[in-house]
Scaffold this motif. Structure first.
Motif, PDB file in Angstrom:
ATOM      1  N   HIS A 291       0.908  -1.316  -0.093  1.00 12.12           N
ATOM      2  CA  HIS A 291      -0.021   0.033   0.073  1.00 12.12           C
ATOM      3  C   HIS A 291       0.882   1.468   0.101  1.00 12.12           C
ATOM      4  O   HIS A 291       0.599   2.024  -0.593  1.00 12.12           O
ATOM      5  N   ALA A 292       1.842   1.262   0.671  1.00  8.66           N
ATOM      6  CA  ALA A 292       2.853   2.527   0.799  1.00  8.66           C
ATOM      7  C   ALA A 292       3.568   2.574  -0.517  1.00  8.66           C
ATOM      8  O   ALA A 292       3.734   3.833  -0.816  1.00  8.66           O
ATOM      9  N   LEU A 293       3.936   1.533  -0.963  1.00  6.56           N
ATOM     10  CA  LEU A 293       4.650   1.652  -2.229  1.00  6.56           C
ATOM     11  C   LEU A 293       3.770   2.008  -3.033  1.00  6.56           C
ATOM     12  O   LEU A 293       4.083   2.938  -4.045  1.00  6.56           O
ATOM     13  N   ALA A 294       2.610   1.729  -3.305  1.00  4.02           N
ATOM     14  CA  ALA A 294       1.588   2.055  -4.584  1.00  4.02           C
ATOM     15  C   ALA A 294       1.270   3.529  -4.283  1.00  4.02           C
ATOM     16  O   ALA A 294       1.320   4.358  -5.256  1.00  4.02           O
ATOM     17  N   ALA A 295       1.281   4.130  -2.956  1.00  3.61           N
ATOM     18  CA  ALA A 295       0.827   5.647  -2.683  1.00  3.61           C
ATOM     19  C   ALA A 295       2.114   6.435  -3.188  1.00  3.61           C
ATOM     20  O   ALA A 295       1.998   7.384  -3.627  1.00  3.61           O
ATOM     21  N   TRP A 296       3.362   5.987  -2.838  1.00  2.00           N
ATOM     22  CA  TRP A 296       4.542   6.687  -3.231  1.00  2.00           C
ATOM     23  C   TRP A 296       4.512   6.902  -4.656  1.00  2.00           C
ATOM     24  O   TRP A 296       4.641   7.680  -5.389  1.00  2.00           O
ATOM     25  N   THR A 297       4.363   5.678  -5.411  1.00  2.00           N
ATOM     26  CA  THR A 297       4.406   5.394  -6.928  1.00  2.00           C
ATOM     27  C   THR A 297       3.408   6.383  -7.419  1.00  2.00           C
ATOM     28  O   THR A 297       3.797   7.134  -8.636  1.00  2.00           O
ATOM     29  N   GLU A 298       2.032   6.667  -7.038  1.00  2.00           N
ATOM     30  CA  GLU A 298       1.067   7.450  -7.487  1.00  2.00           C
ATOM     31  C   GLU A 298       1.232   8.885  -7.024  1.00  2.00           C
ATOM     32  O   GLU A 298       0.228   9.682  -7.404  1.00  2.00           O
ATOM     33  N   GLY A 299       1.954   9.313  -6.129  1.00  2.00           N
ATOM     34  CA  GLY A 299       1.952  10.543  -5.737  1.00  2.00           C
ATOM     35  C   GLY A 299       0.846  11.139  -4.902  1.00  2.00           C
ATOM     36  O   GLY A 299       0.183  12.097  -4.500  1.00  2.00           O
ATOM     37  N   GLY A 329      14.571   9.093  -0.688  1.00  2.00           N
ATOM     38  CA  GLY A 329      15.278   9.254   0.605  1.00  2.00           C
ATOM     39  C   GLY A 329      13.882   8.834   1.638  1.00  2.00           C
ATOM     40  O   GLY A 329      13.991   8.411   2.544  1.00  2.00           O
ATOM     41  N   TYR A 330      12.827   9.429   1.016  1.00  2.78           N
ATOM     42  CA  TYR A 330      11.541   9.330   1.724  1.00  2.78           C
ATOM     43  C   TYR A 330      10.984   7.679   1.622  1.00  2.78           C
ATOM     44  O   TYR A 330      10.739   6.985   2.700  1.00  2.78           O
ATOM     45  N   LEU A 331      11.275   7.261   0.697  1.00  2.00           N
ATOM     46  CA  LEU A 331      10.916   5.721   0.140  1.00  2.00           C
ATOM     47  C   LEU A 331      11.652   4.810   1.209  1.00  2.00           C
ATOM     48  O   LEU A 331      11.370   3.731   1.890  1.00  2.00           O
ATOM     49  N   THR A 332      12.961   4.974   1.047  1.00  3.62           N
ATOM     50  CA  THR A 332      13.807   4.226   1.817  1.00  3.62           C
ATOM     51  C   THR A 332      14.248   4.480   3.362  1.00  3.62           C
ATOM     52  O   THR A 332      14.163   3.565   4.239  1.00  3.62           O
ATOM     53  N   LYS A 333      14.479   5.777   3.623  1.00  2.00           N
ATOM     54  CA  LYS A 333      14.593   6.252   5.001  1.00  2.00           C
ATOM     55  C   LYS A 333      13.338   6.345   5.743  1.00  2.00           C
ATOM     56  O   LYS A 333      13.611   6.359   7.373  1.00  2.00           O
ATOM     57  N   HIS A 334      12.306   6.900   5.337  1.00  2.00           N
ATOM     58  CA  HIS A 334      11.218   7.029   6.252  1.00  2.00           C
ATOM     59  C   HIS A 334      10.234   5.881   6.218  1.00  2.00           C
ATOM     60  O   HIS A 334       9.866   5.245   7.213  1.00  2.00           O
ATOM     61  N   LEU A 335       9.701   5.636   4.875  1.00  2.28           N
ATOM     62  CA  LEU A 335       8.822   4.189   4.723  1.00  2.28           C
ATOM     63  C   LEU A 335       9.489   2.998   4.927  1.00  2.28           C
ATOM     64  O   LEU A 335       8.836   2.082   5.351  1.00  2.28           O
ATOM     65  N   GLY A 336      10.872   3.050   4.813  1.00  2.00           N
ATOM     66  CA  GLY A 336      11.648   1.803   5.201  1.00  2.00           C
ATOM     67  C   GLY A 336      11.429   0.757   4.020  1.00  2.00           C
ATOM     68  O   GLY A 336      11.600  -0.323   4.310  1.00  2.00           O
ATOM     69  N   LEU A 337      11.191   1.221   2.773  1.00  2.00           N
ATOM     70  CA  LEU A 337      11.073   0.352   1.816  1.00  2.00           C
ATOM     71  C   LEU A 337      12.230   0.003   0.897  1.00  2.00           C
ATOM     72  O   LEU A 337      12.848   0.930   0.709  1.00  2.00           O
ATOM     73  N   ASP A 338      12.278  -1.145   0.526  1.00  2.00           N
ATOM     74  CA  ASP A 338      13.484  -1.441  -0.337  1.00  2.00           C
ATOM     75  C   ASP A 338      13.637  -0.593  -1.687  1.00  2.00           C
ATOM     76  O   ASP A 338      12.689  -0.141  -2.017  1.00  2.00           O
ATOM     77  N   ALA A 422     -11.232  19.507   3.342  1.00  2.00           N
ATOM     78  CA  ALA A 422     -11.614  20.059   2.209  1.00  2.00           C
ATOM     79  C   ALA A 422     -10.911  20.146   1.111  1.00  2.00           C
ATOM     80  O   ALA A 422     -11.194  20.529  -0.326  1.00  2.00           O
ATOM     81  N   LEU A 423      -9.637  19.847   1.158  1.00  2.00           N
ATOM     82  CA  LEU A 423      -8.605  19.575   0.350  1.00  2.00           C
ATOM     83  C   LEU A 423      -8.599  18.635  -0.530  1.00  2.00           C
ATOM     84  O   LEU A 423      -7.760  18.546  -1.616  1.00  2.00           O
ATOM     85  N   ASP A 424      -9.102  17.355  -0.261  1.00  2.00           N
ATOM     86  CA  ASP A 424      -8.962  16.353  -0.537  1.00  2.00           C
ATOM     87  C   ASP A 424      -7.532  15.984  -0.883  1.00  2.00           C
ATOM     88  O   ASP A 424      -7.367  15.219  -2.108  1.00  2.00           O
ATOM     89  N   TYR A 425      -6.934  15.698  -0.001  1.00  2.61           N
ATOM     90  CA  TYR A 425      -5.597  15.528  -0.079  1.00  2.61           C
ATOM     91  C   TYR A 425      -5.290  14.695   1.353  1.00  2.61           C
ATOM     92  O   TYR A 425      -5.922  14.911   2.169  1.00  2.61           O
ATOM     93  N   PRO A 426      -4.698  13.520   1.102  1.00  3.60           N
ATOM     94  CA  PRO A 426      -4.681  12.570   2.233  1.00  3.60           C
ATOM     95  C   PRO A 426      -3.501  12.777   3.198  1.00  3.60           C
ATOM     96  O   PRO A 426      -2.747  13.736   3.130  1.00  3.60           O
ATOM     97  N   PRO A 427      -3.783  12.394   4.230  1.00  7.25           N
ATOM     98  CA  PRO A 427      -2.910  12.440   5.434  1.00  7.25           C
ATOM     99  C   PRO A 427      -1.450  11.840   5.175  1.00  7.25           C
ATOM    100  O   PRO A 427      -1.509  10.831   4.459  1.00  7.25           O
ATOM    101  N   PRO A 428      -0.439  12.226   5.839  1.00  7.91           N
ATOM    102  CA  PRO A 428       0.878  11.460   5.775  1.00  7.91           C
ATOM    103  C   PRO A 428       0.523   9.905   5.899  1.00  7.91           C
ATOM    104  O   PRO A 428      -0.127   9.532   6.959  1.00  7.91           O
ATOM    105  N   LEU A 429       1.370   8.985   5.512  1.00  9.35           N
ATOM    106  CA  LEU A 429       1.135   7.912   5.423  1.00  9.35           C
ATOM    107  C   LEU A 429       1.762   7.461   6.927  1.00  9.35           C
ATOM    108  O   LEU A 429       2.497   7.912   7.606  1.00  9.35           O
ATOM    109  N   ASP A 430       1.004   6.456   7.582  1.00 13.36           N
ATOM    110  CA  ASP A 430       1.130   6.061   8.858  1.00 13.36           C
ATOM    111  C   ASP A 430       2.280   5.004   8.713  1.00 13.36           C
ATOM    112  O   ASP A 430       1.980   3.767   8.109  1.00 13.36           O
ATOM    113  N   VAL A 431       3.328   5.064   9.345  1.00 13.15           N
ATOM    114  CA  VAL A 431       4.469   3.862   9.400  1.00 13.15           C
ATOM    115  C   VAL A 431       4.733   3.759  10.762  1.00 13.15           C
ATOM    116  O   VAL A 431       5.027   4.279  11.552  1.00 13.15           O
ATOM    117  N   PRO A 432       4.541   2.131  10.939  1.00 10.60           N
ATOM    118  CA  PRO A 432       4.740   1.730  12.266  1.00 10.60           C
ATOM    119  C   PRO A 432       6.106   1.835  13.051  1.00 10.60           C
ATOM    120  O   PRO A 432       6.875   1.722  12.262  1.00 10.60           O
TER     121      PRO A 432
END
Length: 440
Positions: A291-299, A329-338, A422-432
């Motif tokens: 889910h996080a990878l897809a959200a990152w991919t799609e912006g 950096g966000y993908l690897t160091k914050h989301l912790g994804l490969d 009202a912005l129709d913009y998602p909150p930041p991804l929740d990373v355990p």
């Protein structure tokens, strides 16, 4: 007197200016067969790059025709098609630009075996880099592992002579040049056009800003970088010619060109750079979160500067270099994804997608590569506030936030709940287990 013939196999060197293999063949042989083989195994990788490639091939064909020749186009296995054509025209041998990837080495080995079997020569030429990958070696090693000492050594190398385009190319009689397919529709609507003349015009138009490069290259909204990377990746521009136009080998722009050469010599010594961690002992305890990878991919991560970069990637097939650092950096160091799936997403969209440089840069950001500070991170909010201070870059690519002013542009989760909804913009991804400073 028998006329001598040679084949020049084009790969990712789609130009006539400063093309050592083509220049040597035109000088030494009576007849030259410029050849490009459309390899079905490579045509399916990226619609964006396929479109750019076909545009560049069409320009190359026109440039060769103006010189009396043509670009001969074949489809299939590059080795089989090259040898078949070389034998048909009675060629003495084949010339091509030397490359460092595993794919290129396999092609070279097979081509050399087949040429020897049919009593033809195979000669490799420089041209894909400014300094040949094997030209610089540190004491006790086969390649430099750290950029700074490589750069110092690189600056002292005497460069080869830049070569003019051949004035005349003559094909053997009766050669069917073959049909060049129409460029397909790429996936990015605003992707740059390929071709040598397009590249030369872009370089000429950009050079007046070179003196300000150190000040402007990180201005994300200003978008004043050269955007030459796709043309260097496909060889529509000679990297040596670009360095010569830039002039100052100590300057920050030429330093970026040196990074290309650096990663080519790394891959020459470590061919598995696109699949295996370069740094021994690197931690690779990546999370699995589709889910996080897809959200990152799609912006749609909820981190505006990250989403802006990923949306620019999809729209243009290109991304500002600072945005590349932030998003990776966000993908690897914050989301912790490969880093590998992230690299594949970039490779799917980028016009300049290149296993050598993309792999090296991704590993550098992920902390598994040639970085002497593997634990460095890129705080996306601080990066945004520094390099997009008024939010113009984010507004351009994330229109949901167009009405947000000030620092809230980069931290919309701090807005009142009603405004944020009202912005129709998602909150930041929740990373355990994550407690990022910018969220406090």
């Amino acid at each position: 007197m028998t006329e001598r013939t040679a084949v020049v196999l084009f790969t990712r060197d789609l130009r006539v200016h400063d093309h050592p293999a083509l220049a040597a063949a035109a000088s030494a042989f009576d007849r030259v067969v410029p050849l490009y083989v459309l390899d079905p195994t490579l045509q399916k990788l990226s619609p964006n790059r396929t479109r750019f490639l076909h545009q560049s091939l069409a320009e190359l064909r026109e440039a060769l025709r103006r010189r009396g020749g043509d670009l001969v186009v074949r489809r299939g296995d590059p080795v089989a098609e090259t040898v078949k054509l070389a034998r048909k025209v009675g060629a003495e041998g084949v010339g091509l630009s030397a490359d460092v990837s595993r794919h290129a080495h396999r092609r070279e080995r097979r081509l050399r075996t087949e040429c020897e079997r049919h009593r033809m020569f195979l000669r490799l030429f420089p041209g894909l880099t400014i300094v040949d990958p094997g030209a610089l070696r540190p004491t006790g090693g086969d390649h430099y592992r750290v950029f700074s000492p490589y750069f110092r050594a690189w600056q002292g190398v005497e460069l080869r002579e830049e070569l003019a385009a051949p004035k005349r190319i003559r094909l053997p009689d009766g050669v069917d040049p073959g049909r060049l397919p129409e460029p397909p529709k790429g996936d990015s609507p605003d992707a740059a056009e390929g071709g040598e003349s397009v590249a030369q015009r872009r370089l000429k138009a950009w050079l007046p800003t070179l003196d300000r490069y150190d000040d402007i290259h990180d201005d994300m909204a200003g978008d004043d970088t050269s955007r030459l990377s796709p043309y260097l990746r496909w060889g529509c521009l000679s990297p040596l010619a670009v360095a010569n136009r830039a002039g100052d080998r100590d300057g920050p722009f030429v330093r970026q060109l040196c990074w290309r050469d650096f990663y080519h010599q790394v891959v020459a010594g470590f061919p598995d750079l696109s699949t295996t961690a370069y740094r021994r002992g690197a931690r690779e305890d990546w999370r699995d979160d589709p889910h996080a990878l897809a959200a990152w991919t799609e912006g749609r991560t909820g981190m505006p500067i990250v989403d802006a970069g990923m949306r620019q990637l999809r729209a243009e097939g290109w991304m500002h270099n600072r945005a590349r650092l932030i998003t990776a950096g966000y993908l690897t160091k914050h989301l912790g994804l490969d880093w590998r799936p992230g690299m594949e997403v970039f490779f799917r969209w980028l016009l300049d997608g290149d296993r050598v440089n993309n792999s090296g840069n991704w590993q550098w950001v992920a902390g598994t590569g040639n970085d002497s500070r593997p634990y460095r991170g890129f705080n996306p909010v601080r990066q945004a506030e520094r390099y997009d201070p008024d939010g113009a870059y984010v507004r351009r690519w994330v229109p949901e936030l167009e009405s947000v002013a000030g620092k809230a542009m980069h931290q919309p989760w701090r807005l009142p709940d009603e405004t944020r909804r009202a912005l129709d913009y998602p909150p930041p991804l929740d990373v355990p287990g994550s407690d990022p400073l910018w969220m406090r």
